[in-house]
Design an enzyme around this catalytic site. Structure first.
Site, PDB file in Angstrom:
ATOM      1  N   TRP A 102       0.812  -1.220   0.000  1.00  0.00           N
ATOM      2  CA  TRP A 102       0.000   0.000   0.000  1.00  0.00           C
ATOM      3  C   TRP A 102       0.841   1.262   0.000  1.00  0.00           C
ATOM      4  O   TRP A 102       0.430   2.290  -0.556  1.00  0.00           O
ATOM      5  CB  TRP A 102      -1.017  -0.040   1.154  1.00  0.00           C
ATOM      6  CG  TRP A 102      -1.967  -1.182   0.937  1.00  0.00           C
ATOM      7  CD1 TRP A 102      -2.014  -2.360   1.636  1.00  0.00           C
ATOM      8  CD2 TRP A 102      -2.944  -1.294  -0.106  1.00  0.00           C
ATOM      9  NE1 TRP A 102      -2.968  -3.194   1.095  1.00  0.00           N
ATOM     10  CE2 TRP A 102      -3.553  -2.567   0.028  1.00  0.00           C
ATOM     11  CE3 TRP A 102      -3.374  -0.455  -1.129  1.00  0.00           C
ATOM     12  CZ2 TRP A 102      -4.568  -3.013  -0.823  1.00  0.00           C
ATOM     13  CZ3 TRP A 102      -4.373  -0.895  -1.978  1.00  0.00           C
ATOM     14  CH2 TRP A 102      -4.963  -2.160  -1.833  1.00  0.00           C
ATOM     15  N   ASP A 172      -1.321   6.561   5.935  1.00  0.00           N
ATOM     16  CA  ASP A 172      -2.514   5.803   5.520  1.00  0.00           C
ATOM     17  C   ASP A 172      -2.818   4.787   6.616  1.00  0.00           C
ATOM     18  O   ASP A 172      -2.161   3.760   6.714  1.00  0.00           O
ATOM     19  CB  ASP A 172      -2.237   5.119   4.185  1.00  0.00           C
ATOM     20  CG  ASP A 172      -3.353   4.142   3.793  1.00  0.00           C
ATOM     21  OD1 ASP A 172      -4.345   4.021   4.529  1.00  0.00           O
ATOM     22  OD2 ASP A 172      -3.205   3.501   2.736  1.00  0.00           O
ATOM     23  N   LYS A 196     -12.198  -1.364   6.859  1.00  0.00           N
ATOM     24  CA  LYS A 196     -11.494  -2.381   7.646  1.00  0.00           C
ATOM     25  C   LYS A 196     -11.886  -2.283   9.131  1.00  0.00           C
ATOM     26  O   LYS A 196     -12.459  -3.209   9.677  1.00  0.00           O
ATOM     27  CB  LYS A 196      -9.993  -2.259   7.426  1.00  0.00           C
ATOM     28  CG  LYS A 196      -9.647  -2.558   5.953  1.00  0.00           C
ATOM     29  CD  LYS A 196      -8.215  -2.268   5.598  1.00  0.00           C
ATOM     30  CE  LYS A 196      -7.990  -2.237   4.098  1.00  0.00           C
ATOM     31  NZ  LYS A 196      -8.132  -3.545   3.440  1.00  0.00           N
TER      32      LYS A 196
END
Lengths: 361, 361
Positions: A102, A172, A196
Site C-alpha cells: 500500500w 494511511d 477495515k
C-alpha cells in the site's frame, strides 16, 4: 445457517450489534418515516447523525481542534491521489517510506502530481521488516513524509510513530484506524478507507492539520479541493450517507467497548494469541515478519506446502472461519483481526490451527 | 409510525421491496454467513452480484458492446472532474450547454483540466428553457459536448437527444438514469450518481464508448485513469460494495416492473398528473419552466407567497409527504418523482395540493 467468524482483509467484519441496529431501522430510520438511505443529506436528521459521528471520532482519537475531520467519497487510494494535489505544489518534493504494497500504491498515485522520493524501502527484504530509522534519507524541505503504519498484505506494522524530522507526517491508517490510541498531534494527515476498522467500503476519512490545506497554488477542480469539503462539513457534494451512518454506529460501539485504549488492549491480546499459536507450532505454521514489526491487524502465515494450505482453507471455511486466503502477492494464509473480530474468533482460529496441525503435521 | 411518500431530490426514495430484501438478508447474505457489507469484493459471491448488476443494466438500457459500464466510487461531480482528465488532453477543447445548476457545476469541475467553452446557455432566462438548437455555437474539433439532460434544481429536461454534430456527447444523467428508454449509441458517455434513480449515494456509473478512453496523453494517478477500472471490471480498487449490491436489487426491480419502457410510461403519467394539478389550480400553483422543457423527474413550483409555501411544507409533512422543500437556489416547492415514487404517491400529493389550495386559496 448462522454467522461465521470473518477474517476478510476488507471489506471486513462489522460488530454484530451494529448490523442488528441497521437491520432493525432499515425501512424507518429514527422518526424519519424513510430509510437512512433515502433521506436528504441536507435534512436535520442526517446532519445530526453526521455531526455525532465526527464528535465521536474526535473524542475517541482525541483529535486536536486544529485538525479537520473530513468524511469523503471513495477509499484511501483515491484520497492519496487527492492529498498529493492538496498538500504540495507540482514542484515540491515528498518523501516515501515503503514497507509494503500500500505504500507503493500511494507512491504511484502521488508521484504524477509532485516530486516523489523514496526515503527508505524494505522491498529488498520482501517487505518483512521496517527499515532502520537511522538509514532514512529524509529531505528536510519535503512537503510531507508518507508512510503506511500497517501493511495489510505483508502484515508489517509500525508500533511507534517515526520521527519525521519536522516534516509533516502523512499516514494511511486504513487498516489500523482506531485499533489502539494514537497521538494525532504527531501527524500532518491521518487518512484511510473505512472498510477495515470503521464501516462499509465507499467512505474515506481524512484527519488533516488545518494549516496544511489551501497552500498548494494549483488550479484544481473544486471537487478535488479538500478545503472545500473542510469548509462545508464534508457536504460540499452528496456524501456516501449510508456508509457514514454505519460508521457512526461503529464508533458508538467502540465507545461502549471502552474506546481506543480498550481496543488496543484487546487487539494486543488477539495478536499475541495468534502469533504464539504460529510460533508454538514447531514450524508447521510460519510467519516471516521481523517480530518487532509484526502487525496486530493482519497476520499472514504459511504452512509447509501449498497442498496443505489449500486443505487448511477448505476445512477452515467448513468450520466457520472465513476469508483466510492470503493475498495473491504473497500467497499462504492471512487472518485479518480488526476491531470487530472478537477474541472468541481468534480463539476459534487457534483451536482450529492446533487441530489441523495435529491431523496434517 | 409508517413509511411516508418521500419526494426528496437525492438521496431519494428506493423501492420498498428492495429495502425489505436488504433488511431480510442484512446479517446473512445469500450463503455467505456474513453481511454483504462484510464480504470481500474479490470473493465469488460479490463478483457474481456485481456482474449481474452490470448484465441487468446492459439489458435494461440496451447498452452496445462497444461501451464500458463502470461502477465507481463517488458521485457525478467527482466523475465529471475525472472525465475531463480522461476524455481530453490539456490543450483540447470541450463545449458545454448549460440548462441549470448541474451543468454549471460540471463546467467548473472540468474547466481546470481542458479548454472549456460555453456553446449555449439558458442562464439569462433563469434556466427555465432549453436554448434553441439552431443557436448553439459548437466547435467541431471539441473533444466532447457536455450537457445535463435533466436539471434537478430548475426542473428542466431535454425530451430528445440533441444533435452534437459528430462530437461525442457526454451527458450527466444522474437524475434521469433509466427513467425511460434512451438510445445509448447516440452518446459518447452517459454518467451519473446512483442516489436518485438507482440506489444509495456513494456510487457513480459511467457508460463510456470504448474508443474514448486512454487517448488523453496525460500522466494521471492510476486511480484517476478510467481505463484501469475498465480493464479490471471496476475493481481496480475496493468498490462501494453495499451500494453496488443495492443498485443490483433496484435493477431487478426495474426489470420486474417491465423495464425502461414501462418506467417511461409510468413516469410520463406521473409528471402529467402533477403538471396538470399545477396548471389547473387557477394560478395558485405555478411552474415557470417552458412547457416543452418541463422535467418528468423534478417538478418545482411556487405558491402565491412564501408564508403559504411554509404552511404547505408543514402540512404536507404532517400528511406524510416528505422532502418537498425547493432547493435554496430557487426556493418554493419541489417534488422529485423518480422511478421509485409510485403513482399513488403523486396522486396523494395532487390530492393534498387541491385540498390545500381550497383551504388557503
Amino acid at each position: 445457517m448462522s454467522r461465521a467468524f470473518n477474517f476478510s482483509a476488507g471489506p471486513a467484519a462489522l460488530p454484530e450489534p451494529v448490523l442488528r441496529q441497521v437491520q432493525a431501522e432499515l425501512l424507518e430510520w429514527q422518526g424519519e418515516r424513510a430509510s437512512v438511505m433515502e433521506v436528504s443529506h441536507r435534512g436535520k436528521a442526517f446532519i445530526d447523525c453526521a455531526a455525532a459521528a465526527e464528535r465521536d471520532l474526535r473524542e475517541l482519537m482525541a483529535i486536536p481542534d486544529d485538525y479537520y475531520v473530513l468524511f469523503l467519497q471513495g477509499g484511501a487510494t483515491t484520497l492519496s491521489a487527492l492529498l498529493a494535489l492538496n498538500l504540495a505544489g507540482p514542484a515540491q518534493g515528498a518523501d516515501f517510506v515503503l514497507t509494503g504494497h500500500w505504500g507503493e500504491k500511494a507512491l504511484e498515485n502521488m508521484k504524477p502530481s509532485l516530486k516523489a522520493r523514496v526515503a527508505a524501502s524494505a522491498k529488498d527484504g520482501g517487505y518483512t521488516s521496517i527499515p532502520d530509522r537511522a538509514g532514512w534519507q529524509l529531505d528536510p524541505s519535503a512537503a510531507f513524509l508518507h508512510y503506511t503504519p500497517n501493511e495489510t498484505i505483508h502484515g508489517v506494522e509500525f508500533h511507534d510513530i517515526p520521527d519525521a524530522g519536522g516534516v509533516p507526517l502523512v499516514a494511511d491508517v486504513s487498516s489500523n484506524f482506531l485499533s489502539r490510541p494514537m497521538d494525532v498531534s504527531r501527524f500532518g494527515v491521518l487518512y484511510g478507507g473505512a472498510q477495515k476498522n470503521l464501516g462499509p467500503s465507499g467512505l474515506a476519512i481524512a484527519i488533516v492539520r488545518k494549516d496544511l490545506l489551501g497552500r498548494h497554488g494549483r488550479e484544481l477542480p473544486p471537487i478535488f479541493e479538500l478545503l472545500n469539503q473542510a469548509k462545508n462539513d464534508s457536504m460540499f457534494n452528496t456524501p456516501p450517507t449510508f456508509a457514514w451512518y454505519v460508521l457512526g454506529l461503529v464508533l458508538q460501539w467502540v465507545k461502549a467497548q471502552g474506546g481506543a485504549a480498550a481496543m488496543g488492549e484487546r487487539n494486543g491480546r488477539k495478536a499475541a494469541l495468534l502469533y504464539s499459536a504460529i510460533d508454538g507450532s514447531g514450524g508447521f505454521y510460519r510467519n516471516t515478519v521481523q517480530p518487532s514489526a509484526r502487525s496486530w491487524m493482519n497476520v499472514p502465515f504459511f504452512l509447509p506446502d501449498e497442498a496443505r494450505e489449500k486443505a487448511f482453507l477448505k476445512e477452515a471455511e467448513a468450520a466457520g472461519l472465513l476469508g483466510l486466503k492470503g493475498h495473491r502477492a504473497v500467497g499462504g494464509i492471512r487472518a485479518s483481526i480488526y476491531n470487530a473480530m472478537p477474541e472468541a474468533g481468534v480463539q476459534a482460529l487457534v483451536d482450529f490451527m492446533a487441530d489441523f496441525a495435529r491431523r496434517h503435521g
